[in-house]
Design an enzyme around this catalytic site. Structure first.
Site, PDB file in Angstrom:
ATOM      1  N   CYS A 140       0.866  -1.177   0.000  1.00  0.00           N
ATOM      2  CA  CYS A 140       0.000   0.000   0.000  1.00  0.00           C
ATOM      3  C   CYS A 140       0.905   1.231   0.000  1.00  0.00           C
ATOM      4  CB  CYS A 140      -0.894  -0.052   1.239  1.00  0.00           C
ATOM      5  SG  CYS A 140      -1.996   1.340   1.368  1.00  0.00           S
ATOM      6  N   CYS A 147      -2.691  14.915   2.780  1.00  0.00           N
ATOM      7  CA  CYS A 147      -3.600  14.789   1.640  1.00  0.00           C
ATOM      8  C   CYS A 147      -4.204  16.136   1.338  1.00  0.00           C
ATOM      9  CB  CYS A 147      -4.708  13.778   1.931  1.00  0.00           C
ATOM     10  SG  CYS A 147      -5.799  13.527   0.509  1.00  0.00           S
TER      11      CYS A 147
HETATM   12  N1  SAH Z   1      -7.043   9.205  -1.350  1.00  0.00           N
HETATM   13  C1  SAH Z   1      -7.397   8.002  -1.990  1.00  0.00           C
HETATM   14  C2  SAH Z   1      -6.535   6.827  -1.617  1.00  0.00           C
HETATM   15  C3  SAH Z   1      -6.093   6.709  -0.168  1.00  0.00           C
HETATM   16  S1  SAH Z   1      -7.315   6.308   1.027  1.00  0.00           S
HETATM   17  C4  SAH Z   1      -8.855   7.684  -1.743  1.00  0.00           C
HETATM   18  O1  SAH Z   1      -9.482   8.324  -0.910  1.00  0.00           O
HETATM   19  O2  SAH Z   1      -9.360   6.806  -2.437  1.00  0.00           O
HETATM   20  C5  SAH Z   1      -7.594   4.554   0.790  1.00  0.00           C
HETATM   21  C6  SAH Z   1      -8.986   4.092   1.209  1.00  0.00           C
HETATM   22  O3  SAH Z   1      -9.111   4.073   2.657  1.00  0.00           O
HETATM   23  C7  SAH Z   1     -10.101   4.990   0.706  1.00  0.00           C
HETATM   24  O4  SAH Z   1     -11.190   4.238   0.220  1.00  0.00           O
HETATM   25  C8  SAH Z   1     -10.465   5.748   1.951  1.00  0.00           C
HETATM   26  O5  SAH Z   1     -11.730   6.305   1.846  1.00  0.00           O
HETATM   27  C9  SAH Z   1     -10.339   4.677   3.006  1.00  0.00           C
HETATM   28  N2  SAH Z   1     -10.280   5.183   4.391  1.00  0.00           N
HETATM   29  C10 SAH Z   1      -9.804   6.372   4.807  1.00  0.00           C
HETATM   30  N3  SAH Z   1      -9.921   6.478   6.154  1.00  0.00           N
HETATM   31  C11 SAH Z   1     -10.479   5.328   6.591  1.00  0.00           C
HETATM   32  C12 SAH Z   1     -10.817   4.825   7.884  1.00  0.00           C
HETATM   33  N4  SAH Z   1     -10.581   5.523   8.969  1.00  0.00           N
HETATM   34  N5  SAH Z   1     -11.366   3.592   7.961  1.00  0.00           N
HETATM   35  C13 SAH Z   1     -11.549   2.851   6.846  1.00  0.00           C
HETATM   36  N6  SAH Z   1     -11.235   3.276   5.609  1.00  0.00           N
HETATM   37  C14 SAH Z   1     -10.712   4.492   5.472  1.00  0.00           C
HETATM   38 FE1  SF4 Z   2      -8.303   9.601   0.572  1.00  0.00          FE
HETATM   39 FE2  SF4 Z   2      -9.945  11.487   1.553  1.00  0.00          FE
HETATM   40 FE3  SF4 Z   2      -8.144  10.382   3.163  1.00  0.00          FE
HETATM   41 FE4  SF4 Z   2      -7.369  12.016   1.247  1.00  0.00          FE
HETATM   42  S1  SF4 Z   2      -8.607  12.577   3.015  1.00  0.00           S
HETATM   43  S2  SF4 Z   2      -6.439  10.040   1.774  1.00  0.00           S
HETATM   44  S3  SF4 Z   2      -8.852  11.585  -0.380  1.00  0.00           S
HETATM   45  S4  SF4 Z   2      -9.850   9.316   2.158  1.00  0.00           S
END
Ligand code: SAH
Ligand code: SF4
Length: 411
Positions: A140, A147
């Site tokens: 990953c 972000c």
């Molecule tokens: N920024 C991109 C990729 C990184 S986040 C995106 O948002 O797709 C990777 C995944 O983890 C995303 O689906 C995000 O919504 C999820 N995610 C973020 N915080 C989380 C949490 N606290 N618990 C479970 N999934 C989470």
């Molecule tokens: Fe992905 Fe949103 Fe977390 Fe950014 S803030 S890493 S877009 S889930």
């Protein structure tokens, strides 16, 4: 600083932070992560005549990405003069590993230190997580420090400081994983590593699901993934690379055309009013627009489905009505649905849905004809699960740590 914090707290209108921090290239840059074209130019700078460059690039590519060498003098098929010339101008450095954590389930997390913009300033840190499973092992990878976006359930989104990673820092995460796993010819895996039984590779899949929004660092992510997928080097095929986005619509088509990996969409809600709150970028690119971009994604078929990620938040988005609406929305799109149990973090206002709710939701989706795997949380003991990747520069207070431990015990 205060401005950004105020903006983050602003309820409407505010969608993106700007990547304010800049990358300042060191005097001696690393060759790791350079595209073939940039590498050819680097060779030119080291005095290689143009007609030889293509062949030399191929040689270097093999030394860097197949053998994993860290010093130019190990490149025995390259002349001594050229090795010395390269050594004067370049390095083969990867991001510096400042901490390694190994979970009881075999998940490994590396904390990487990256140079900051100003000398003497606190450096930037990102994390990279290795998740071995039966028959595959996924890395990953992060695309930004922090972000650009501010999803309300995501820990990374609360980080103030944002800097785009360079292609070298993105490819560098794959290199670090292979270094630490002893996954180069003649290497020795560390104690406790799960060694692939079929003599295969330690890292078989890549997900751009670490810190950051990959489609807001488009060029670097594209260049890095093309290096990772290059069959003469690391050679992880595009079908085994998944780029996850919260929905940067204009760049989805670009990703299809210029990168061509698998796509995952962080959907998380089926109504715009709720998605506006969970994924504020939705105010700019609402659900219907996002799904249109998915329908148009090149190469989508039943064999190459788009993954829709859906985080299960208690009493927020987890009703049977939500499940029904989800199926309706995805009609006509070759899709997989990935239910993610919410991973709590200190200070969050959300809770993970009850297990019974998740099962009901998943059953409905399954009966509608979708595979509906619930993503097993991995590496919870080392805070490596989704959304918990947050730079250690923002250290947890003792109280937060206790809250976290209490939450982990209720799992
Ligand atoms: N920024 C991109 C990729 C990184 S986040 C995106 O948002 O797709 C990777 C995944 O983890 C995303 O689906 C995000 O919504 C999820 N995610 C973020 N915080 C989380 C949490 N606290 N618990 C479970 N999934 C989470
Ligand atoms: Fe992905 Fe949103 Fe977390 Fe950014 S803030 S890493 S877009 S889930």
């Amino acid at each position: 600083m205060t401005t950004i914090l105020q903006e983050t707290a602003a309820p409407r209108g505010f969608v993106e932070k700007t990547a304010l921090e800049r990358y300042v290239a060191p005097a001696k840059p690393s060759l790791v992560g350079m595209s073939r074209g940039v590498l050819a130019d680097a060779l030119g700078a080291a005095g290689v005549p143009e007609r030889q460059r293509k062949m030399r690039v191929q040689q270097l590519w093999n030394w860097i990405y197949v053998r994993g060498v860290m010093r130019f003098d190990e490149m025995t098929s390259v002349s001594k003069d050229l090795r010395a010339a390269l050594d004067r101008r370049f390095t083969l450095e990867r991001p510096e590993v400042v901490a390694e954590q190994v979970s009881i389930d075999g998940t490994r997390k590396w904390l990487l230190r990256l140079p900051g913009e100003h000398a003497g300033e606190r450096p930037h840190e990102v994390e990279c997580v290795y998740i071995p499973e039966a028959g595959r092992a996924t890395l990953c990878v992060s695309s930004q420090v922090g972000c650009t976006l501010t999803c309300s359930f995501c820990h990374t989104g609360t980080q103030r400081l944002v800097r785009n990673l360079t292609p070298g820092e993105i490819v560098g995460q794959v290199m670090v994983a292979r270094d630490r796993l002893g996954d180069w010819p003649g290497g020795t895996p560390p104690e406790g590593a799960i060694v692939p039984t079929d003599g295969g590779r330690f890292v078989t899949n890549i997900v751009m699901m670490g810190m950051g929004e990959p489609l807001y660092n488009f060029d670097a992510v594209r260049d890095a993934l093309l290096v990772v997928a290059d069959g003469d080097g690391i050679g992880i095929s595009k079908r085994r690379i998944t780029l996850s986005t919260s929905g940067v619509v204009p760049n989805i088509a670009r990703a299809g055309a210029e990168i061509g990996t698998m796509l995952a969409i962080s959907l998380h809600a089926v109504r715009d009013d709720l998605r506006d709150e969970l994924v504020p970028l939705n105010r700019k690119y609402p659900i219907a627009t996002l799904l249109d971009a998915c329908r148009d994604y090149p190469g989508v078929s039943n064999a190459r489905r788009i993954t829709f990620e859906y985080v299960m938040l208690k009493d927020v988005n987890d009703s049977l009505d939500d499940a029904k609406k989800l199926i309706k929305l995805l009609k006509g799109i070759p899709a997989k649905i990935n239910l993610i149990p919410f991973n709590p973090w200190p200070g969050t206002r959300y809770e993970c849905s009850d297990w019974e709710r998740i099962e009901k939701f998943s059953e409905y989706i399954f009966n509608a004809g979708y595979s509906s795997p619930v993503r097993t949380p991995r590496g919870r003991d080392i805070l490596a699960a989704c959304g918990q990747l947050k730079s250690a520069t923002e250290k947890l207070s003792a109280r937060e740590r206790m809250a976290l431990r209490a939450m982990a015990m209720t799992d």
